[in-house]
Design an enzyme around this catalytic site. Structure first.
Site, short mmCIF file in Angstrom:
data_model
loop_
_atom_site.label_atom_id
_atom_site.label_comp_id
_atom_site.label_asym_id
_atom_site.label_seq_id
_atom_site.Cartn_x
_atom_site.Cartn_y
_atom_site.Cartn_z
N LYS A 21 0.83 -1.21 0.00
CA LYS A 21 0.00 0.00 0.00
C LYS A 21 0.87 1.26 0.00
O LYS A 21 0.63 2.19 -0.78
CB LYS A 21 -0.89 -0.05 1.25
N ARG A 26 2.94 5.95 -3.31
CA ARG A 26 4.09 6.75 -3.76
C ARG A 26 4.32 6.60 -5.26
O ARG A 26 4.65 7.56 -5.96
CB ARG A 26 5.33 6.34 -2.97
N ARG A 120 -7.86 12.85 12.66
CA ARG A 120 -6.43 12.56 12.83
C ARG A 120 -5.57 13.82 12.73
O ARG A 120 -5.95 14.77 12.05
CB ARG A 120 -6.01 11.49 11.80
N SER A 165 7.61 9.64 11.42
CA SER A 165 6.42 9.42 10.59
C SER A 165 6.79 9.51 9.12
O SER A 165 7.23 10.56 8.63
CB SER A 165 5.34 10.46 10.91
N GLN A 167 4.76 9.39 6.66
CA GLN A 167 3.81 10.23 5.92
C GLN A 167 4.26 11.69 5.95
O GLN A 167 4.23 12.38 4.94
CB GLN A 167 2.41 10.09 6.51
N ASP A 314 2.31 -0.78 12.17
CA ASP A 314 0.97 -1.25 11.80
C ASP A 314 0.72 -2.69 12.25
O ASP A 314 -0.42 -3.17 12.17
CB ASP A 314 0.77 -1.16 10.27
N LYS A 341 -3.97 6.48 14.88
CA LYS A 341 -4.13 5.77 13.60
C LYS A 341 -5.62 5.77 13.22
O LYS A 341 -6.38 6.59 13.72
CB LYS A 341 -3.56 4.36 13.71
N ARG A 387 -7.06 -2.94 9.89
CA ARG A 387 -6.07 -3.84 10.49
C ARG A 387 -6.61 -4.53 11.74
O ARG A 387 -6.26 -5.66 12.04
CB ARG A 387 -4.78 -3.09 10.80
C1 S3P Z 1 2.52 4.94 6.12
C2 S3P Z 1 3.22 5.28 7.21
C3 S3P Z 1 2.85 4.86 8.57
C4 S3P Z 1 1.78 3.76 8.59
C5 S3P Z 1 0.73 3.94 7.56
C6 S3P Z 1 1.33 4.08 6.16
C7 S3P Z 1 3.01 5.43 4.81
O1 S3P Z 1 2.42 5.98 9.25
O2 S3P Z 1 1.18 3.66 9.86
O3 S3P Z 1 -0.15 2.83 7.56
O4 S3P Z 1 2.64 4.88 3.76
O5 S3P Z 1 3.81 6.38 4.82
P1 S3P Z 1 3.48 7.04 9.84
O6 S3P Z 1 3.23 8.31 9.14
O7 S3P Z 1 3.18 7.06 11.31
O8 S3P Z 1 4.87 6.54 9.57
#
Ligand code: S3P
Length: 435
Positions: A21, A26, A120, A165, A167, A314, A341, A387
């Protein structure tokens, strides 16, 4: 939809987890801003990645879905102003990565999501993007979605992330592609590095080590890249834990990504004594991939915390299931991120596994799981978290009696074929769907 599952006597076979995913998000985003066409095989079939696809289409990108998980993406030099609000659905990765991209586009965008995503944290995203010169606002005093973004010329920054993180890191790196001057991002611990790998493979100048990443924007656009996306280790993890805790199991999980920044679950299971073997290690599309075989194992409880946490973030609800079936106590710390999350995954995991007979305590940043070595069927809820739904499905396979999981359809966010694969591996018709 509710799913009814009975404990099964045997768990055997082969399974190919869906395309990763994180890499799928990306790959489609970065190819949308590359010059030319890319073919992505084994693109994640989950709703989350299709939220990203839908947003990119609204921005004018041509993305064609062929059969068998293949997407072709025709990169655009200039994205177009969306005519309507963008909707990231349940996917924080969509919202955060696209916010980085939109902050640098010369138009107005508004991006929202479902109820879970709208609760979030987005302040941690707005803050560094504003330091780069972005005009970005959010509900709740700039802390929550929907977000309104008016694109602007950005400047590179040097920024230390408040949390590890991927993201957040990726949002900043994507914005940095369009900025004047270099950007340096530092993380408290290494988070998944798929963005950095892909950017390098597409010709961007990305330097640095695990926790300090430097991006120097170049004059040339990104080169499109054809990829075969590896199987998602976060989906594979369900079968790894199922195989380890079930008394009569042998499962081969094929073509799975084993990137060092994602494989914490493998390290923890091995450390707990799992009979897990890694075969056919190879590199595909710049990512390490392997086949994993797991057999029934006698697990022991362990302490898990520190810098391994982002590499298995995760998979923590599943580790709580493994800990419940292990000898001794498993303690998980340094995982407060789980509270923000898709749901508060510490609270929800403790509540739902307790219903199935687990002896588990909540900590502010984790859990204490006492190995009870057996679970019992019961009625539980996914909390609309994909999940958690799948974690409860795995617990149900070794529980005595029948388990009912409410709102079980949410598995579609990342692994639409999960219930089908579960039924196949149990070799019996032990599933009943209702509603
Ligand atoms: C993700 C990063 C994780 C993960 C999420 C997917 C990503 O979060 O929990 O399911 O694809 O960058 P973080 O931003 O806390 O690393």
């Amino acid at each position: 939809m509710e799913q009814r599952i009975k404990g099964c006597s045997v768990l055997r076979g082969e399974v190919s987890p869906p395309g990763d995913k994180s890499i799928s998000h990306r790959a489609v985003i970065l190819n949308s801003i590359a010059q030319g066409r890319a073919r992505l095989e084994n693109f994640s079939p989950g709703d989350d990645c299709f939220s990203t696809v839908a947003c990119l289409r609204q921005l004018g990108v041509e993305i064609i879905e062929e059969s068998g998980g293949v997407l072709t993406v025709s990169g655009l030099e200039g994205l177009k102003e969306p005519r309507d609000v963008l909707n990231a659905g349940n996917s924080a990765t969509t919202m955060r990565l696209l916010a980085g991209l939109l902050a640098a586009q010369p138009f107005l965008s508004i991006i929202t999501g479902d109820e879970s995503l709208r609760s979030r944290p987005m302040g941690r995203l707005i803050h560094p993007l504003r330091l780069m010169g972005a005009q970005i606002w959010g509900r709740g005093g700039d802390s929550l979605a929907p977000l309104a973004i008016k694109g602007n010329q950005l400047q590179g920054i040097e920024y230390r992330l408040p949390v590890a993180s991927a993201q957040l890191k990726s949002a900043i790196l994507i914005a940095a592609l369009f900025a004047q001057g270099k950007t340096i991002v530092e993380e408290p611990a290494p988070s998944r590095d798929h963005t950095e790998r892909l950017l390098r493979a597409m010709g961007a100048k990305v330097e640095g080590d695990g926790t300090r990443i430097i991006l120097i924007p170049g004059p040339a656009p990104l080169r499109p890249i054809d990829l075969r996306i590896p199987g998602d280790i976060s989906s594979a993890a369900f079968w790894l834990v199922a195989g380890a805790i079930h008394p009569n199991a042998k499962i081969k999980v094929k073509d799975t990504g084993i990137n060092p920044t994602r494989r914490g679950i493998i390290e923890v299971l091995l450390d707990m004594g799992a009979k897990l073997s890694i075969e056919r290690e190879r590199i595909e599309g710049g990512e390490p991939v392997a086949d994993l075989t797991i057999e029934s194992s006698d697990l022991v409880g362990r302490q898990i915390g520190g810098s391994i946490i982002p590499t298995l973030i995760d998979e923590i609800p599943l580790i709580a299931v493994a800990g419940s079936l292990a000898r001794g106590t498993t303690i998980i710390r340094d995982a407060a991120e789980l509270r923000v999350k898709e749901t508060d995954r510490i609270r929800a995991t403790v509540r739902e596994l307790s219903r199935l007979g687990a002896d588990i305590e909540e900590l502010p940043d984790g859990m204490i799981v006492h190995g009870v070595r057996m679970l019992k069927g019961g009625e539980c809820s996914s909390h609309l978290d994909h999940r958690l739904a799948m974690t409860l499905g795995i617990a149900a396979l070794i529980a005595q009696g029948e388990t009912v999981i409410h709102d079980a359809e949410v598995v579609a966010m990342s692994y639409p074929a999960f219930w089908h694969d579960l039924e196949r591996l149990t070799g019996q018709q032990n599933l009943k769907e209702r509603g």
